[in-house]
Scaffold this motif. Sequence first.
Motif, short mmCIF file in Angstrom:
data_model
loop_
_atom_site.label_atom_id
_atom_site.label_comp_id
_atom_site.label_asym_id
_atom_site.label_seq_id
_atom_site.Cartn_x
_atom_site.Cartn_y
_atom_site.Cartn_z
N ASP A 1 41.05 36.35 40.35
CA ASP A 1 39.78 35.64 40.25
C ASP A 1 38.71 36.56 39.70
OD1 ASP A 1 39.25 32.83 41.15
OD2 ASP A 1 40.51 33.48 42.83
N PRO A 2 37.87 36.08 38.77
CA PRO A 2 36.71 36.86 38.36
C PRO A 2 35.59 36.73 39.39
CG PRO A 2 36.69 34.79 37.22
CD PRO A 2 37.94 34.79 38.05
N ALA A 3 34.51 37.47 39.20
CA ALA A 3 33.36 37.35 40.09
C ALA A 3 32.56 36.09 39.82
CB ALA A 3 32.47 38.59 39.96
N SER A 4 32.75 35.46 38.67
CA SER A 4 32.07 34.20 38.37
C SER A 4 32.69 33.06 39.19
CB SER A 4 32.17 33.89 36.89
OG SER A 4 31.54 34.89 36.12
N VAL B 1 45.59 40.64 29.66
CA VAL B 1 46.56 41.48 30.35
C VAL B 1 45.95 41.88 31.69
CG1 VAL B 1 45.75 43.62 29.22
CG2 VAL B 1 48.06 43.50 30.20
N GLU B 2 46.74 41.72 32.74
CA GLU B 2 46.26 42.01 34.09
C GLU B 2 47.22 43.00 34.76
OE1 GLU B 2 44.51 38.65 36.30
OE2 GLU B 2 45.48 37.37 34.81
N PHE B 3 46.64 43.92 35.52
CA PHE B 3 47.41 44.86 36.32
C PHE B 3 47.15 44.57 37.79
CE2 PHE B 3 46.64 46.85 32.24
CZ PHE B 3 47.89 47.36 31.90
N SER C 1 34.92 31.34 28.91
CA SER C 1 36.28 31.02 28.47
C SER C 1 37.23 32.18 28.60
CB SER C 1 36.25 30.51 27.02
OG SER C 1 35.72 31.50 26.16
N GLN C 2 36.78 33.41 28.31
CA GLN C 2 37.73 34.51 28.31
C GLN C 2 37.77 35.28 29.63
OE1 GLN C 2 34.91 34.25 26.55
NE2 GLN C 2 34.24 36.16 25.68
N GLU C 3 37.12 34.75 30.69
CA GLU C 3 37.23 35.42 31.98
C GLU C 3 37.83 34.51 33.04
OE1 GLU C 3 33.30 35.47 34.40
OE2 GLU C 3 32.78 36.22 32.43
N LEU C 4 38.58 33.50 32.61
CA LEU C 4 39.33 32.65 33.52
C LEU C 4 40.75 33.19 33.60
CD1 LEU C 4 38.02 29.22 32.19
CD2 LEU C 4 37.35 30.33 34.31
N PHE C 5 40.94 34.21 34.43
CA PHE C 5 42.21 34.92 34.44
C PHE C 5 43.31 34.11 35.12
CE2 PHE C 5 38.92 38.27 34.19
CZ PHE C 5 39.31 38.84 32.99
#
Length: 269
Positions: free
Chosen positions: A26-29, A205-207, A18-22
Amino acid sequence: MRKVILFFAAISCQTIFSQELFVVTDPASNVPANSLAVNVMQSAFKEKFEPGYNYHLMPEVTYGINKNLMVRGSAFISTRTNALYAEGGGFMAKYRFYSTDDLNSHFRLATYGRFSFNRGDIHQEQIEIVGHNTGFETGIIATKLVKKVAISSSVSFEKALDNKPNYPFPDNIGDNATNYTLSFGKLMYPKKYTSFKQTNINLMVEFVGQTINENGKSYLDVVPAIQFIFNSQARLDFAYRQELVSSMIRSAPNGFYFNLYYTFFDLKK
């Protein structure tokens, strides 16, 4: 007994993913195997050199072929011509080649490739094949999750081509770049899981940055976001993108994202 096992499996999956759906990276998942995810991506960015906002509608469909491989198709629609205009589309594939799992953490590595075509005008030095440029991108992603916190980073090479048929890529600006991202996400609610139907609230937060390889021009943006996940299937994203530093010409660097996301699990079943 089977229902109990399924319940705890669902809770585990919800906690992990749930907390890595940016919102913008894209995450590695991957999307789960045999599942279809539909994302209606929308953005409104303030024009820098003229009044008003530029609206983009970029729907995408992602399918999990297996646990390690997923594919995605996208369409690019915008209002740069003062009306909804279909500019192009793209295709992406992502392969997860490394994975380790522990009780409350995991680590993933993935590589991806993307190709896009676009017939819109070329109006900035920034290279962006998701919605602006024809071209290709290839990169690598690393994602680490520990309990309720996810950290993800990526680096990629991106090259712009001509926006055929009417807009060749200008000779006086660089046509390839190095992209880099760093994203943080934390599950804020619920504090304790009792059902996979519980609403999740994530803060992120994303950079996001880029350097043109030929001339060294670059930018760095920050993207704070809030995300709601309902019934482990439906997702709402709200985010704002703000330019921190830039030495390149960008037509609309600052603006809002609003995404609607839904996953159809286990289609073959």
